[in-house]
Design a protein around this motif. Structure first.
Motif, PDB file in Angstrom:
ATOM      1  N   VAL A   1       0.828  -1.120  -0.106  1.00 23.45           N
ATOM      2  CA  VAL A   1      -0.144  -0.077  -0.120  1.00 23.45           C
ATOM      3  C   VAL A   1       0.945   1.177  -0.025  1.00 23.45           C
ATOM      4  O   VAL A   1       1.421   1.611   1.109  1.00 23.45           O
ATOM      5  CB  VAL A   1      -0.853   0.088   1.291  1.00 23.45           C
ATOM      6  N   PRO A   2       1.243   1.932  -1.156  1.00 25.85           N
ATOM      7  CA  PRO A   2       1.966   3.168  -1.171  1.00 25.85           C
ATOM      8  C   PRO A   2       1.401   4.294  -0.299  1.00 25.85           C
ATOM      9  O   PRO A   2       0.130   4.231  -0.398  1.00 25.85           O
ATOM     10  CB  PRO A   2       2.015   3.382  -2.764  1.00 25.85           C
ATOM     11  N   ILE A   3       2.080   4.924   0.387  1.00 25.62           N
ATOM     12  CA  ILE A   3       1.531   6.015   1.075  1.00 25.62           C
ATOM     13  C   ILE A   3       1.460   7.452   0.296  1.00 25.62           C
ATOM     14  O   ILE A   3       2.214   7.718  -0.121  1.00 25.62           O
ATOM     15  CB  ILE A   3       2.589   6.337   2.275  1.00 25.62           C
ATOM     16  N   PRO A   4       0.170   7.783   0.118  1.00 24.21           N
ATOM     17  CA  PRO A   4      -0.121   8.877  -0.610  1.00 24.21           C
ATOM     18  C   PRO A   4       0.347  10.220   0.034  1.00 24.21           C
ATOM     19  O   PRO A   4      -0.335  11.173   0.349  1.00 24.21           O
ATOM     20  CB  PRO A   4      -1.679   8.964  -0.825  1.00 24.21           C
TER      21      PRO A   4
ATOM     22  N   LYS B   1      -9.295   2.017  -2.676  1.00 22.19           N
ATOM     23  CA  LYS B   1     -10.349   2.183  -1.886  1.00 22.19           C
ATOM     24  C   LYS B   1     -10.295   3.577  -1.359  1.00 22.19           C
ATOM     25  O   LYS B   1      -9.220   4.240  -1.440  1.00 22.19           O
ATOM     26  CB  LYS B   1     -10.151   1.251  -0.665  1.00 22.19           C
ATOM     27  N   ARG B   2     -11.316   4.431  -0.999  1.00 21.78           N
ATOM     28  CA  ARG B   2     -11.326   5.542  -0.082  1.00 21.78           C
ATOM     29  C   ARG B   2     -11.498   5.485   1.213  1.00 21.78           C
ATOM     30  O   ARG B   2     -12.280   4.877   1.457  1.00 21.78           O
ATOM     31  CB  ARG B   2     -12.562   6.304  -0.544  1.00 21.78           C
ATOM     32  N   ILE B   3     -10.427   6.109   1.954  1.00 19.95           N
ATOM     33  CA  ILE B   3     -10.386   5.975   3.165  1.00 19.95           C
ATOM     34  C   ILE B   3     -10.431   7.440   3.728  1.00 19.95           C
ATOM     35  O   ILE B   3     -10.384   8.246   3.072  1.00 19.95           O
ATOM     36  CB  ILE B   3      -9.175   5.307   3.980  1.00 19.95           C
ATOM     37  N   LYS B   4     -10.451   7.835   5.207  1.00 26.63           N
ATOM     38  CA  LYS B   4     -10.476   9.036   5.641  1.00 26.63           C
ATOM     39  C   LYS B   4      -9.313   9.004   6.749  1.00 26.63           C
ATOM     40  O   LYS B   4      -8.880   8.338   7.306  1.00 26.63           O
ATOM     41  CB  LYS B   4     -11.812   9.182   6.523  1.00 26.63           C
ATOM     42  N   ILE B   5      -8.654  10.356   6.590  1.00 30.65           N
ATOM     43  CA  ILE B   5      -7.400  10.690   7.421  1.00 30.65           C
ATOM     44  C   ILE B   5      -7.795  12.049   7.946  1.00 30.65           C
ATOM     45  O   ILE B   5      -8.691  12.693   7.743  1.00 30.65           O
ATOM     46  CB  ILE B   5      -6.225  10.858   6.589  1.00 30.65           C
ATOM     47  N   HIS B   6      -7.095  12.289   8.989  1.00 29.99           N
ATOM     48  CA  HIS B   6      -7.010  13.273   9.954  1.00 29.99           C
ATOM     49  C   HIS B   6      -5.928  14.146   9.397  1.00 29.99           C
ATOM     50  O   HIS B   6      -4.925  14.128   8.751  1.00 29.99           O
ATOM     51  CB  HIS B   6      -7.450  12.955  11.423  1.00 29.99           C
ATOM     52  N   ASP B   7      -5.481  14.952  10.619  1.00 26.46           N
ATOM     53  CA  ASP B   7      -4.109  15.758  10.310  1.00 26.46           C
ATOM     54  C   ASP B   7      -3.014  14.924  10.322  1.00 26.46           C
ATOM     55  O   ASP B   7      -1.947  15.535   9.610  1.00 26.46           O
ATOM     56  CB  ASP B   7      -3.848  16.889  11.711  1.00 26.46           C
ATOM     57  N   ASP B   8      -2.960  13.865  10.961  1.00 24.85           N
ATOM     58  CA  ASP B   8      -1.696  13.186  11.145  1.00 24.85           C
ATOM     59  C   ASP B   8      -1.758  12.056   9.819  1.00 24.85           C
ATOM     60  O   ASP B   8      -2.317  11.315   9.913  1.00 24.85           O
ATOM     61  CB  ASP B   8      -1.501  12.229  12.478  1.00 24.85           C
ATOM     62  N   PRO B   9      -0.648  12.301   9.092  1.00 27.69           N
ATOM     63  CA  PRO B   9      -0.703  11.361   7.813  1.00 27.69           C
ATOM     64  C   PRO B   9       0.036   9.800   8.375  1.00 27.69           C
ATOM     65  O   PRO B   9       1.259   9.545   7.782  1.00 27.69           O
ATOM     66  CB  PRO B   9       0.244  12.050   6.806  1.00 27.69           C
ATOM     67  N   TYR B  10      -0.689   9.169   9.104  1.00 25.28           N
ATOM     68  CA  TYR B  10      -0.462   7.927   9.580  1.00 25.28           C
ATOM     69  C   TYR B  10      -1.217   6.654   8.950  1.00 25.28           C
ATOM     70  O   TYR B  10      -2.395   6.854   8.816  1.00 25.28           O
ATOM     71  CB  TYR B  10      -0.354   7.942  11.187  1.00 25.28           C
ATOM     72  N   LEU B  11      -0.463   5.849   8.484  1.00 17.77           N
ATOM     73  CA  LEU B  11      -1.147   4.621   8.169  1.00 17.77           C
ATOM     74  C   LEU B  11      -0.318   3.351   8.500  1.00 17.77           C
ATOM     75  O   LEU B  11       0.965   3.487   8.086  1.00 17.77           O
ATOM     76  CB  LEU B  11      -1.256   4.752   6.426  1.00 17.77           C
ATOM     77  N   SER B  12      -0.940   2.392   9.125  1.00 20.86           N
ATOM     78  CA  SER B  12      -0.232   0.957   9.406  1.00 20.86           C
ATOM     79  C   SER B  12      -1.063   0.141   8.732  1.00 20.86           C
ATOM     80  O   SER B  12      -2.271   0.202   8.180  1.00 20.86           O
ATOM     81  CB  SER B  12      -0.314   0.808  10.881  1.00 20.86           C
TER      82      SER B  12
ATOM     83  N   GLY C   1      13.560  -3.460  -7.251  1.00 20.66           N
ATOM     84  CA  GLY C   1      12.727  -2.323  -7.631  1.00 20.66           C
ATOM     85  C   GLY C   1      12.798  -1.151  -6.521  1.00 20.66           C
ATOM     86  O   GLY C   1      13.049  -1.168  -5.459  1.00 20.66           O
ATOM     87  N   ALA C   2      12.206   0.102  -7.002  1.00 19.81           N
ATOM     88  CA  ALA C   2      12.385   1.310  -6.293  1.00 19.81           C
ATOM     89  C   ALA C   2      10.908   1.954  -6.490  1.00 19.81           C
ATOM     90  O   ALA C   2      10.290   1.819  -7.284  1.00 19.81           O
ATOM     91  CB  ALA C   2      13.447   2.225  -6.465  1.00 19.81           C
ATOM     92  N   GLY C   3      10.546   2.745  -5.456  1.00 18.88           N
ATOM     93  CA  GLY C   3       9.436   3.415  -5.707  1.00 18.88           C
ATOM     94  C   GLY C   3       9.388   4.506  -4.529  1.00 18.88           C
ATOM     95  O   GLY C   3      10.125   4.713  -3.730  1.00 18.88           O
ATOM     96  N   CYS C   4       7.911   4.861  -4.258  1.00 22.42           N
ATOM     97  CA  CYS C   4       7.921   5.605  -3.133  1.00 22.42           C
ATOM     98  C   CYS C   4       7.570   4.716  -1.957  1.00 22.42           C
ATOM     99  O   CYS C   4       7.428   3.682  -1.886  1.00 22.42           O
ATOM    100  CB  CYS C   4       6.169   6.445  -3.109  1.00 22.42           C
ATOM    101  N   ASP C   5       7.680   5.294  -0.796  1.00 22.91           N
ATOM    102  CA  ASP C   5       7.596   4.675   0.377  1.00 22.91           C
ATOM    103  C   ASP C   5       6.182   3.883   0.424  1.00 22.91           C
ATOM    104  O   ASP C   5       5.079   4.558   0.060  1.00 22.91           O
ATOM    105  CB  ASP C   5       7.548   5.562   1.688  1.00 22.91           C
ATOM    106  N   TYR C   6       5.984   2.912   0.926  1.00 28.80           N
ATOM    107  CA  TYR C   6       4.736   1.927   1.179  1.00 28.80           C
ATOM    108  C   TYR C   6       4.859   1.168   2.367  1.00 28.80           C
ATOM    109  O   TYR C   6       5.979   0.910   2.879  1.00 28.80           O
ATOM    110  CB  TYR C   6       4.676   1.425  -0.258  1.00 28.80           C
TER     111      TYR C   6
END
Length: 413
Positions: A78-81, A121-132, A379-384
């Motif tokens: 899951v790449p972190i947007p 998928k569409r999820i909701k985030i708040h001020d802190d860009p945190y995803l586990s 391979g390489a890419g964005c943080d995920y």
């Protein structure tokens, strides 16, 4: 169910159904359990009521799961947007209590790295860009600062869990695990009961939710025992029926302790907290935890920025640790953000199996070949976020939960 317009196709389905109904149940289920793709198997439910009933049989689920467990796991990425997070940073400052919708891309691949699925998928985030991203056998748990989602990557089933107890700002940490003895999943949620500017005076409560195929009402159960330690806010590991966290500080919440580093554990079956002593290597330059192939690993960075030592917990009763690997990254650049992702068996040039460690470092993924002590760049890419899971058509409960339909689906290439 959509009607079949072509009469010849309809007759073919009916003939196959009659043929299948004539087989002994054990033989029929054995045949179905050998279909490798859970997603393909799930589509049979749309054929008729007979197939829907057959594919809902608990014995078939158990048989398919046992075969799936013998196969190599799949990988979930899951790449972190971050772009969306930082583009909207000014708007979030103007509306600090508002949540915003973000699209996440869930990508899956087989053990050889070949793409399998890609859906959003569409999820909701708040001020802190945190995803586990937390795996547990066949399911994956995604959590943000305020919300918890459960996903079956094989079937693309995706639900949001009900909100639990928390002070207004956010939850603290989430653990997720599977208990084979009970054939059920448990979500462990740590939340603030008291927040203080001094972290040593934080108070953390704990609540648990059970997910299985028989429950019809899913709710949080608050534990009588509070969480005794301040733990790392950004992740947990689940192995051998225990959720484990890195203890953020060397003191008990509110009480000074001896200068010792603990690993906090939560027994999923007994629903009790405990601690695990670290291996004797512990230095003050950093460490991490990893759950690889059903074992707890202590990843020690104490020898410097180029060395990563990996200790495996051999015995949960005596807490015996064994230093299994020492990886020297070498080279002129410092490899920060190193972490092991998996331990796999690869075919060598001579056709023999060789052990390799899948390693993530500086936004790049490598295989570290244990025998030759060499690296293969993948391979390489964005943080995920990354985890692995087993193929399954486990059906997530939807009663009382928010179901998230796919926004788009297309093959990954």
């Amino acid at each position: 169910m959509k009607k079949i317009k072509n009469s010849s196709n309809k007759e073919a389905y009916e003939e196959e159904e009659e043929l299948f109904q004539g087989l002994p149940a054990c033989l029929a289920f054995d045949i179905l359990s050998r279909i490798p793709s859970a997603k393909e198997l799930s589509t049979f439910k749309c054929v008729s009521k007979f197939w829907r009933k057959s594919l809902s049989d608990p014995y078939l689920h158990s048989l398919h799961r046992s075969r799936s467990d013998q196969n190599p796991p799949f990988y979930c990425f899951v790449p972190i947007p971050f772009d969306r997070y930082w583009i909207d940073s000014h708007r979030r400052r103007e509306e600090p209590d508002k949540e915003f919708d973000v699209t996440i891309h869930i990508q899956t691949a087989d053990h050889e790295g070949q793409p399998v699925n890609h859906f959003t998928k569409r999820i909701k985030i708040h001020d802190d860009p945190y995803l586990s991203l937390l795996p547990a056998k066949q399911l994956v748990c995604l959590s943000t600062s305020y919300r918890i989602y459960i996903c079956n990557p094989s079937t693309q089933d995706f639900v949001e869990l009900p909100k639990g107890s928390a002070l207004p700002f956010c939850l603290y940490n989430v653990g997720f695990g599977y208990l084979p003895c009970l054939d059920e999943y448990k979500v462990v949620r740590l939340f603030y009961t008291h927040y203080d500017k001094d972290p040593s005076y934080h108070r953390l409560g704990c609540e648990v939710m059970t997910i299985n195929n028989t429950c019809t009402n899913y709710s949080w159960r608050v534990m009588k025992e509070d969480c005794p330690y301040a733990v790392d806010e950004h992740g947990s590991i689940t192995v051998n029926g225990f959720v484990v966290w890195e203890v953020e500080s060397a003191f008990l919440l509110g009480e000074e302790e001896e200068d010792n580093e603990y690993i906090l554990s939560f027994n999923l079956e007994k629903e009790k907290f405990g601690t695990v002593p670290p291996p004797p290597c512990r230095k003050k330059d950093g460490f991490g935890l990893a759950g690889l192939r059903g074992n707890l690993w202590f990843v020690d960075y104490g020898e410097g920025p180029l060395i990563m030592n990996m200790w495996i917990l051999m015995d949960w009763n005596t807490y015996e640790w064994l230093k299994q690997y020492s990886i020297n990254f070498g080279g002129p650049e410092v490899w920060w953000a190193r972490r092991p992702l998996d331990i796999v068996q690869l075919k060598g040039d001579d056709g023999e199996d060789e052990e390799a460690i899948l390693v993530y470092a500086r936004g790049k993924v490598h295989y570290y070949h244990v025998q030759s002590k060499s690296f293969t760049f993948l391979g390489a890419g964005c943080d995920y976020k990354f985890c692995y899971y087993h193929d399954s058509f486990f059906s997530l409960p939807h009663r009382g939960l928010t179901n998230y339909e796919n926004i788009i689906f297309y093959p990954l290439f």
